[in-house]
Design a protein around this motif. Structure first.
Motif, PDB file in Angstrom:
ATOM      1  N   LEU A  67     -56.551 -13.728 -32.606  1.00 59.45           N
ATOM      2  CA  LEU A  67     -55.695 -14.239 -31.546  1.00 59.45           C
ATOM      3  C   LEU A  67     -55.945 -15.710 -31.248  1.00 59.45           C
ATOM      4  O   LEU A  67     -55.073 -16.390 -30.708  1.00 59.45           O
ATOM      5  CB  LEU A  67     -55.931 -13.423 -30.260  1.00 59.45           C
ATOM      6  N   TYR A  92     -49.525  -9.888 -33.605  1.00 65.94           N
ATOM      7  CA  TYR A  92     -50.731 -10.231 -32.850  1.00 65.94           C
ATOM      8  C   TYR A  92     -51.062 -11.710 -32.975  1.00 65.94           C
ATOM      9  O   TYR A  92     -51.194 -12.427 -31.981  1.00 65.94           O
ATOM     10  CB  TYR A  92     -51.918  -9.412 -33.350  1.00 65.94           C
ATOM     11  N   TRP A  95     -48.715 -14.227 -31.427  1.00 66.67           N
ATOM     12  CA  TRP A  95     -48.521 -14.052 -29.985  1.00 66.67           C
ATOM     13  C   TRP A  95     -47.083 -13.628 -29.639  1.00 66.67           C
ATOM     14  O   TRP A  95     -46.503 -14.078 -28.653  1.00 66.67           O
ATOM     15  CB  TRP A  95     -48.875 -15.333 -29.236  1.00 66.67           C
ATOM     16  N   ILE A  99     -46.368  -7.070 -30.002  1.00 64.36           N
ATOM     17  CA  ILE A  99     -47.567  -7.388 -30.772  1.00 64.36           C
ATOM     18  C   ILE A  99     -47.674  -6.589 -32.061  1.00 64.36           C
ATOM     19  O   ILE A  99     -48.361  -6.999 -32.993  1.00 64.36           O
ATOM     20  CB  ILE A  99     -48.842  -7.177 -29.924  1.00 64.36           C
ATOM     21  N   SER A 111     -48.274  -0.470 -31.080  1.00 63.84           N
ATOM     22  CA  SER A 111     -48.595  -1.470 -30.068  1.00 63.84           C
ATOM     23  C   SER A 111     -48.512  -0.919 -28.649  1.00 63.84           C
ATOM     24  O   SER A 111     -48.867  -1.598 -27.702  1.00 63.84           O
ATOM     25  CB  SER A 111     -47.652  -2.673 -30.197  1.00 63.84           C
ATOM     26  N   ALA A 470     -48.640 -15.339 -22.935  1.00 65.41           N
ATOM     27  CA  ALA A 470     -49.149 -14.458 -23.992  1.00 65.41           C
ATOM     28  C   ALA A 470     -50.663 -14.306 -23.958  1.00 65.41           C
ATOM     29  O   ALA A 470     -51.220 -13.551 -24.765  1.00 65.41           O
ATOM     30  CB  ALA A 470     -48.728 -14.981 -25.360  1.00 65.41           C
ATOM     31  N   PHE A 473     -51.650  -9.215 -22.410  1.00 68.24           N
ATOM     32  CA  PHE A 473     -50.874  -8.198 -23.095  1.00 68.24           C
ATOM     33  C   PHE A 473     -49.981  -7.495 -22.071  1.00 68.24           C
ATOM     34  O   PHE A 473     -50.309  -7.389 -20.898  1.00 68.24           O
ATOM     35  CB  PHE A 473     -51.786  -7.162 -23.733  1.00 68.24           C
ATOM     36  N   ARG A 491     -44.257 -11.535 -20.912  1.00 75.79           N
ATOM     37  CA  ARG A 491     -44.579 -11.985 -22.269  1.00 75.79           C
ATOM     38  C   ARG A 491     -43.247 -12.304 -22.937  1.00 75.79           C
ATOM     39  O   ARG A 491     -42.509 -11.420 -23.358  1.00 75.79           O
ATOM     40  CB  ARG A 491     -45.349 -10.909 -23.029  1.00 75.79           C
TER      41      ARG A 491
END
Length: 510
Positions: A67, A92, A95, A99, A111, A470, A473, A491
């Motif tokens: 990440l 992932y 971002w 994800i 996810s 981001a 989560f 997000r």
């Protein structure tokens, strides 16, 4: 391993097709002894450590190190037969809002549930064990001490799991607003609760501190006989010092780190390692705790289609720094940086985790950071002590103020790289009241053609902005569907802002 539970373990099972409070059924065997609960603890709470085979097969946090700004992907115009690894992490590492999204738009990684479902499951098993310890008949002092140790391990693991979750699903801790900031749900009982809500960030951190404080006391009174692979007084103290850093409680961070270092302060002299010996091995006397597996050696090869170590990280190391050659190596064919001997590359060998390992070096860095924030002159001493064991012909340095904090943060990045720290550190640095640090990260994601010998096609450029949403989560959809009033984390949809074609031309997107 036999599975003993007194009754059905009802836990927060957040699968894509189930309700928020689905029931999970274990073998219905009555718990009779402390040993029975110890088996449940080992088998259903601790994360299993396995020799890595395929990426993502041995750890539900395999993506954590992908990440941040310590990695990138490799552009190799001759082809990238490793591309399958990076494809799995497309959502992932770039971002994205989803994800688990893959390059072609499908979802290749679940996810919605993990790590939420994995972690809350273990938390609820802990709650059951703590409840059942009250009902077990203890046969003498040995049983009493065993029960106390199990309590300590449970409190340590619950504190660790909540700390992990709150740094994925909630904002970084700021003292002045923590009581008004949304955290995550706290589940502290062993029974099903119809009402579930997000506790405040302050409440979550207070619970983590409570659990770890209890663990320190319980594991002091009943010491752990196998501390490297199970929770101990030392691991509880070290984690507690880290938690205080995240809370910007510098005084308690210094006090707790110092208490740890009074009993455990040995550092490995890297210069003494054999030429074929990896640093993160099971005999490393710095390591005080590890659970779960590591999979980085499978994908940080710097080969075409794979991941590499970022030049930004690599260039931080002085040429006299033993870690530079030990941790990394240059891939001749791609001119990218690969992971070398930080972890073992021997097939089938079990090594410490790349996400849940704790070692003495962190205590030096925690102590140095806390002292620096308190204007304590000992900060440079702790930093210099660590560097003497890492850098050839090192000469002690003296820093102060923001420069000192920057040096400690860079040293933390170098020392603890690819151990699951960097992403969380970037979050807390941005929220730090004293000497805040924020940065923009650009990810280069190389794509290869699957129908033409994995020939390089294009590289998409993604940007993670300062204070980007981001860094949190989203709450899993199944939770939000069952609890419609539970607030989600923002997000936004993210697209590449530019790309590099096969001829090396930069194309900016509109």
């Amino acid at each position: 391993m036999k599975k003993y539970l007194l009754y059905i373990v009802c836990f927060i099972c957040l699968t894509s097709c189930g309700d928020f409070l689905d029931e999970y059924s274990q073998d219905l065997v009555v718990v009779k002894t402390v040993e029975d609960l110890d088996e449940v603890l080992l088998g259903d709470v601790y994360l299993p450590n396995k020799a890595p085979t395929a990426f993502l097969s041995s750890s539900f946090v395999s993506w954590l190190n992908f990440l941040d700004d310590d990695i990138n992907t490799v552009i190799y115009r001759r082809g990238g037969d490793k591309w399958i690894s990076t494809k799995w992490l497309y959502g992932y590492t770039n971002w994205l809002q989803e994800i688990g999204a893959s390059v072609d738009g499908s979802v290749t990684i679940a996810s919605d549930g993990s790590p939420w479902v994995e972690t809350y499951y273990r938390i609820n098993v802990i709650n059951v064990i703590l409840n059942e310890l009250k009902n077990i008949d203890l046969d003498g002092e040995a049983d009493e001490l065993a029960a106390l140790r199990i309590q300590g391990e449970c409190h340590f693991q619950r504190g660790l799991f909540y700390f992990f979750l709150v740094n994925l699903y909630a904002k970084a801790y700021q003292p002045e607003s923590a009581d008004e900031t949304l955290g995550i749900p706290l589940k502290l009982s062993s029974y099903v609760e119809n009402e579930f809500h997000r506790n405040s960030l302050k409440e979550v951190y207070e619970q983590v501190v409570t659990d770890l404080t209890l663990a320190v006391d319980e594991l002091t009174r009943s010491p752990q006989s196998n501390p490297s692979f199970r929770a101990s007084r030392e691991s509880a103290l070290l984690l507690l010092s880290r938690v205080y850093l995240y809370m910007q409680d510098w005084e308690n961070a210094r006090k707790t780190a110092n208490e740890f270092l009074q009993s455990k302060n040995t550092l490995v002299n890297i210069a003494s390692l054999a030429a074929d010996q990896c640093f993160m091995n099971k005999n490393n006397e710095e390591i005080i705790f590890s659970q779960s597996s590591q999979t980085l050696v499978n994908v940080l090869t710097a080969e075409g289609g794979d991941f590499c170590v970022s030049r930004n990280l690599y260039n931080l190391y002085d040429d006299k720094d033993y870690r530079k050659k030990l941790y990394f190596s240059e891939n001749v064919s791609t001119d990218s940086i690969a992971l070398n001997r930080k972890y073992s590359k021997k097939k089938g060998e079990v090594t410490p985790s790349d996400g849940f390992t704790m070692r003495v070096a962190e205590a030096y860095l925690n102590m140095a950071e806390a002292c620096a924030m308190l204007n304590d002159a000992e900060a440079c001493d702790w930093l210099n002590r660590l560097r003497r064991n890492r850098i050839s012909e090192y000469v002690d340095m003296q820093y102060s103020g923001e420069e000192l904090v920057d040096e400690i943060r860079n040293e933390r990045r170098k020392e603890l790289c690819l151990e699951g720290h960097r992403w969380f550190d970037l979050r807390r640095y941005a929220a730090c009241v004293k000497y805040p640090f924020k940065k923009e990260i650009v990810r280069v994601f190389a794509e290869y053609s699957q129908d033409n010998n994995y020939k390089f096609n294009t590289a998409k450029l993604f940007r993670l902005e300062k204070d980007d949403p981001a860094y949190l989560f989203r709450i899993p959809a199944s939770v939000r569907e069952y609890h419609e009033d539970m607030p989600d984390n923002e997000r936004r949809v993210r697209k590449a802002f530019a790309s590099v074609d096969a001829d090396g031309n930069l194309i900016e997107n509109e």
